[in-house]
Every structure is written in structure tokens, then in C-alpha cells.
Design a protein around this motif. Structure first.
Motif, PDB file in Angstrom:
ATOM      1  N   VAL A 259      42.844 105.476   8.373  1.00 41.46           N
ATOM      2  CA  VAL A 259      44.281 105.674   8.545  1.00 41.46           C
ATOM      3  C   VAL A 259      44.963 106.128   7.258  1.00 41.46           C
ATOM      4  O   VAL A 259      45.827 107.010   7.276  1.00 41.46           O
ATOM      5  CB  VAL A 259      44.940 104.375   9.059  1.00 41.46           C
ATOM      6  CG1 VAL A 259      46.454 104.553   9.201  1.00 41.46           C
ATOM      7  CG2 VAL A 259      44.335 103.968  10.406  1.00 41.46           C
ATOM      8  N   GLN A 260      44.556 105.551   6.107  1.00 38.84           N
ATOM      9  CA  GLN A 260      45.372 105.753   4.912  1.00 38.84           C
ATOM     10  C   GLN A 260      44.689 106.425   3.722  1.00 38.84           C
ATOM     11  O   GLN A 260      45.375 106.815   2.778  1.00 38.84           O
ATOM     12  CB  GLN A 260      45.935 104.401   4.457  1.00 38.84           C
ATOM     13  CG  GLN A 260      46.900 103.795   5.450  1.00 38.84           C
ATOM     14  CD  GLN A 260      47.992 102.987   4.775  1.00 38.84           C
ATOM     15  OE1 GLN A 260      48.329 103.232   3.626  1.00 38.84           O
ATOM     16  NE2 GLN A 260      48.556 102.041   5.490  1.00 38.84           N
ATOM     17  N   ALA A 261      43.389 106.563   3.715  1.00 34.15           N
ATOM     18  CA  ALA A 261      42.730 107.160   2.541  1.00 34.15           C
ATOM     19  C   ALA A 261      43.078 108.640   2.402  1.00 34.15           C
ATOM     20  O   ALA A 261      43.388 109.318   3.374  1.00 34.15           O
ATOM     21  CB  ALA A 261      41.218 106.990   2.636  1.00 34.15           C
ATOM     22  N   GLY A 262      43.014 109.109   1.163  1.00 33.97           N
ATOM     23  CA  GLY A 262      43.175 110.541   0.893  1.00 33.97           C
ATOM     24  C   GLY A 262      44.573 110.955   0.509  1.00 33.97           C
ATOM     25  O   GLY A 262      44.751 111.708  -0.446  1.00 33.97           O
TER      26      GLY A 262
ATOM     27  N   PHE B  53      44.724 119.449   8.754  1.00 34.60           N
ATOM     28  CA  PHE B  53      45.741 118.526   9.265  1.00 34.60           C
ATOM     29  C   PHE B  53      45.322 117.957  10.624  1.00 34.60           C
ATOM     30  O   PHE B  53      45.416 116.753  10.872  1.00 34.60           O
ATOM     31  CB  PHE B  53      47.082 119.263   9.382  1.00 34.60           C
ATOM     32  CG  PHE B  53      48.171 118.470  10.029  1.00 34.60           C
ATOM     33  CD1 PHE B  53      48.914 117.558   9.301  1.00 34.60           C
ATOM     34  CD2 PHE B  53      48.471 118.636  11.384  1.00 34.60           C
ATOM     35  CE1 PHE B  53      49.925 116.814   9.896  1.00 34.60           C
ATOM     36  CE2 PHE B  53      49.482 117.903  11.984  1.00 34.60           C
ATOM     37  CZ  PHE B  53      50.218 116.986  11.248  1.00 34.60           C
ATOM     38  N   LEU B  54      44.826 118.813  11.515  1.00 35.30           N
ATOM     39  CA  LEU B  54      44.367 118.360  12.832  1.00 35.30           C
ATOM     40  C   LEU B  54      43.169 117.420  12.692  1.00 35.30           C
ATOM     41  O   LEU B  54      43.065 116.410  13.400  1.00 35.30           O
ATOM     42  CB  LEU B  54      43.996 119.560  13.705  1.00 35.30           C
ATOM     43  CG  LEU B  54      45.146 120.470  14.119  1.00 35.30           C
ATOM     44  CD1 LEU B  54      44.604 121.700  14.846  1.00 35.30           C
ATOM     45  CD2 LEU B  54      46.145 119.727  14.999  1.00 35.30           C
ATOM     46  N   LEU B  55      42.265 117.756  11.773  1.00 36.62           N
ATOM     47  CA  LEU B  55      41.114 116.898  11.509  1.00 36.62           C
ATOM     48  C   LEU B  55      41.573 115.514  11.053  1.00 36.62           C
ATOM     49  O   LEU B  55      41.040 114.483  11.482  1.00 36.62           O
ATOM     50  CB  LEU B  55      40.209 117.533  10.460  1.00 36.62           C
ATOM     51  CG  LEU B  55      39.090 116.671   9.868  1.00 36.62           C
ATOM     52  CD1 LEU B  55      38.157 116.165  10.965  1.00 36.62           C
ATOM     53  CD2 LEU B  55      38.312 117.467   8.824  1.00 36.62           C
ATOM     54  N   ASN B  56      42.571 115.480  10.206  1.00 39.01           N
ATOM     55  CA  ASN B  56      43.067 114.203   9.706  1.00 39.01           C
ATOM     56  C   ASN B  56      43.633 113.334  10.829  1.00 39.01           C
ATOM     57  O   ASN B  56      43.448 112.112  10.836  1.00 39.01           O
ATOM     58  CB  ASN B  56      44.141 114.424   8.636  1.00 39.01           C
ATOM     59  CG  ASN B  56      44.526 113.143   7.935  1.00 39.01           C
ATOM     60  OD1 ASN B  56      43.696 112.472   7.340  1.00 39.01           O
ATOM     61  ND2 ASN B  56      45.807 112.779   8.015  1.00 39.01           N
ATOM     62  N   LEU B  57      44.297 113.959  11.789  1.00 39.29           N
ATOM     63  CA  LEU B  57      44.808 113.197  12.931  1.00 39.29           C
ATOM     64  C   LEU B  57      43.654 112.543  13.694  1.00 39.29           C
ATOM     65  O   LEU B  57      43.755 111.403  14.141  1.00 39.29           O
ATOM     66  CB  LEU B  57      45.601 114.115  13.870  1.00 39.29           C
ATOM     67  CG  LEU B  57      46.937 114.655  13.347  1.00 39.29           C
ATOM     68  CD1 LEU B  57      47.589 115.531  14.416  1.00 39.29           C
ATOM     69  CD2 LEU B  57      47.874 113.532  12.946  1.00 39.29           C
TER      70      LEU B  57
END
Length: 424
Positions: free
Chosen positions: A12-15, A279-283
Motif C-alpha cells: 500500500v505505502q512503499a515507494g 501508475f496503473l501497476l501501482n494500483l
């Protein structure tokens, strides 16, 4: 983000750590270039003297944030996103190989990777020897040559669903002074972290479970930072004239491998993902820890259902006690493997086709490992470029059906399988 956080928190929060007043959600920096106030600052970036952004082909803030998240999940020192899983595997190898070199790889790998290593790399002067991963360490060691630069395998093979004995492969690689590169696409770091078992480099097709929704194509290369690059790898340990004689291992330490990958391969070959794709990958990554247990739970139920059906000839799923990889799975994948399995029906190739054509909820698609249950007949589809002999070497039988179990309601999935079986 520190490594003390649990995988769910890292998902959820890394990166991305927003500062005061910044966007809580990772922003899409959809820009090819970045402005600087003077030429010296830009020159330092080009000479690799400073970190920063000047052209998205080399680095982009959105892409880097997602790469950092994946590195944190795998327990690596860093990562680089690529435009596809194929690009990730190519870069992982080509970053340490050149014409005249050689690699050894398990023959239980994805058909596209088999082609990449056995055909395309050969055109670039890099030879490949395929080995049976179940062979003894002594037998696999015979495939190594003085010019061998890497050993490669898949944690869970696609489409055969065989489990790699990572510790065994790591021992073999390190005895020969080369890194072990492991494609960890199917289990993801939620279910297996190959670095903990001795692997040195990990690759991913982020198109699969990491994205989880079939919305973007991408890949990733992650470095453990543990391999001691030696004289077998002059590209890392001798001066690079394209950067004024800089030596990567001296200048960047544990980040040498990834810095070279970006500074040379991304510079010259591209293969970057768009910031929007990142961005989509991160979701997708934000729910990876929630989706993987459901995939495994559903797949276990499906595997047990298929194993008990008289119309099914065989099932390969490591969660079944009867499976040949069950013991390895208990070691490397105690919390579950993934949602992908392989099975065959009694009959011939046409029986498999008739079964798949009768499915309603489950779709016939080239893709695998996302939220929707899907099916494929590799001999007819993804692996149709391989000869019968190559199919046999890769463990692909003519009747093999690859089933990717999604996260729908299990009763609906089982009902669809049952009605399709009733029609063969």
C-alpha cells in the motif's frame, strides 16, 4: 519506507512518501523531460555523478516510485521497470552477457522466454543450454562452460506449474561464480521471495498478478545486491569508456548492476513503461496482498475438483498432496503458490478444444494471472511456435490446458467447469 514493514503495508505505502502538501496518491509525471537552471547540473546527471531526472527513457519519478515498491516487496536493493516481462528477462541477461558468452537455463520456462534464449540471443552471439531442473546438481553442472555468465529459472514454470528448487540452483550458480536469475512472476513476493533462498536477480512480468487487472503490459528487474561481481563480468568491473572510464562496481557498489542496466541498456535500447502504465501497476500492487490468498484458495478448490473427476487425466497443482512438486511447494511456498494450474483431459487434443469452447464464465485468452478466470491451450496458442521436440523439452503435452483461476465466487467457477466437462 523501511524494510521493517510487513508485505501488506509495503503493497500500500512503499515507494511513494509524500511530503507536506504533496499528493497522497502517487502522481503521474507524464513528461519526457525535466528542467534545470544551469548546464553543470545537467552535465552531472549525464556523467552519473548525481541522481535526478532529465529524460524519461532513463528515469521517471512515477516509474521509480513503483520500482522502489517492488524492490521493497522482494527485499532487494533496487529495481528497474521495463515495458514487458520479456524485456525484463532480456535486460537481466544482456546486462552481463555479450557476443561469445553462454547461459544455462531450466527448460521449464515460458515459451516466449524459451524462444528469447534459444533463438534471439543466439543471433546476438549468446548461446544457451537448456537443462532439466530435476536433474542432479552434477548433471546440471556439466552444462556450464568457462564463458557461462548466468543460471536462469522460473519459481513456478509457465505453463507446466513445476516448482524450482531455488536453493539447489543457487548452489550450482555460485559454485560456478555466476548469478542465479529467477523469474518470480507467478508466486509474486507475497508467496515467495527468491532472494531468501539464494537467488541474486529476480525478474517479473508485472502484466500478471502484480497488475492483477490486465490493464497494462510491463516488467521489472530486481537486484538483491548480494552477488559479488568478479572478473567474469568486465562490463561491471572494468572502465566504461562511454562514461569517461567509470567502473560501475567501484562507483555504485551494490547498485552497480542496476545502474549499468539503466545507463547502458535503457539509454541505448529503451523498453521503458509509460508513467501512466506504472501508475496503473501501482494500483494493482496496492491490493496484491489481498488478491493472492483468494487466487490460491480458489485454485486449491478447483484443483481438488478436477483431480476427483473421472474425465480428467491428470492435474498439476502444487497444493495437491499427490503433486510431484508438493514437497518443494511446502518448502518455498508454504502460504500458497498462485492461481495457475495445468491439467489434461482423457481423450485427444480435440477433447481439450471442445471443453474450452464450451466454457461460459471462463474465457479463452492469451493472458494469465489476473482477477478473471481464464484458460489456454499452450500447444495451440502460446507455444505453437515450438516444434514437437521443443514442446516435449519444455514439458508441454498436447493435451495440457493452462487454467488461471481468478477471484470470482468459487461456486460459479466450479459450475462452469462442470457444465463444460459434461459436454465433452
Amino acid at each position: 519506507m523501511k524494510q521493517t514493514f510487513k508485505p501488506a503495508t509495503l503493497c500500500v505505502q512503499a515507494g511513494w512518501e509524500p511530503k507536506n502538501g504533496e499528493s497522497r496518491v502517487l502522481p503521474i509525471i507524464q513528461s519526457t523531460t525535466f528542467k534545470y537552471d544551469n548546464t553543470e547540473e545537467m552535465a552531472d546527471l549525464f556523467d552519473l555523478k548525481k541522481d535526478g531526472y532529465f529524460y524519461t527513457r532513463l528515469a521517471n519519478p512515477t516509474n521509480d516510485a513503483v520500482a522502489k515498491k517492488i524492490a521493497a516487496l522482494e527485499g532487494g536493493v533496487g529495481a528497474v521497470l521495463t515495458s514487458s516481462g520479456q524485456a525484463a528477462n532480456f535486460y537481466a541477461i544482456f546486462n552481463i552477457c555479450e557476443a561469445g558468452d553462454h547461459i544455462v537455463t531450466s527448460n521449464e520456462i515460458y515459451g516466449g522466454t524459451y524462444n528469447l534464449f534459444g533463438v534471439t540471443l543466439k543471433k546476438l552471439g549468446i548461446e544457451c543450454t537448456f537443462v532439466n531442473p530435476e536433474a542432479s546438481e552434477e548433471e546440471i553442472s556439466k552444462a556450464f562452460r568457462p564463458n557461462t555468465k548466468a543460471l536462469f529459472g522460473e519459481t513456478i514454470s509457465n505453463p507446466g506449474c513445476k516448482i524450482l528448487d531455488i536453493e539447489k540452483f543457487a548452489r550450482i550458480a555460485h559454485q560456478h561464480g555466476v548469478p542465479l536469475i529467477v523469474d518470480n512472476t507467478f508466486p509474486t513476493p507475497i508467496n515467495c521471495r527468491p532472494f531468501e533462498w539464494g537467488a541474486d536477480i529476480v525478474t517479473h512480468s508485472t502484466t500478471k498478478y502484480m497488475d492483477g487487472h490486465a490493464t497494462q503490459v510491463g516488467g521489472c528487474v530486481v537486484d538483491s545486491g548480494n552477488f559479488e561481481w568478479n572478473e567474469k563480468f568486465p562490463g561491471l568491473t572494468t572502465p566504461d569508456e562511454s562514461y569517461h572510464g567509470l567502473t560501475y562496481t567501484k562507483a555504485f557498489g551494490k547498485m552497480a548492476y542496476l545502474t549499468k542496466l539503466v545507463a547502458q541498456l535503457m539509454r541505448d535500447l529503451g523498453s521503458i513503461p509509460s508513467p501512466h502504465n506504472a501508475f496503473l501497476l501501482n494500483l494493482g500492487l496496492e491490493t496484491l496482498h489481498l488478491r493472492m490468498p483468494r487466487h490460491c484458495e480458489n485454485a486449491q478448490r478447483v484443483a481438488e475438483f478436477l483431480e476427483q473427476d473421472d474425465r480428467v487425466a491428470w492435474v498439476h497443482y502444487s497444493g495437491l498432496p499427490s503433486d510431484e512438486c508438493y514437497t518443494l511447494a511446502q518448502k518455498y511456498l508454504p502460504n500458497g503458490s498462485c492461481g495457475v494450474m495445468a491439467f489434461g483431459l482423457k481423450g485427444d487434443r480435440q477433447t481439450a478444444v471442445k471443453f474450452m469452447d464450451a466454457l461460459r464464465l471462463i474465457a479463452i485468452v492469451t493472458h494469465v494471472a489476473d482477477a478473471r478466470t481464464c484458460v489456454l491451450h499452450p500447444a495451440s496458442h502460446t507455444h505453437r511456435q515450438l516444434s514437437d521436440e521443443q514442446l516435449k523439452e519444455a514439458g508441454i503435452a498436447p493435451d495440457l490446458i493452462r487454467l488461471s483461476v481468478g477471484i470470482e465466487d468459487i461456486t460459479d467457477i466450479l459450475a462452469d467447469l462442470r457444465q463444460a466437462l459434461d459436454k465433452i
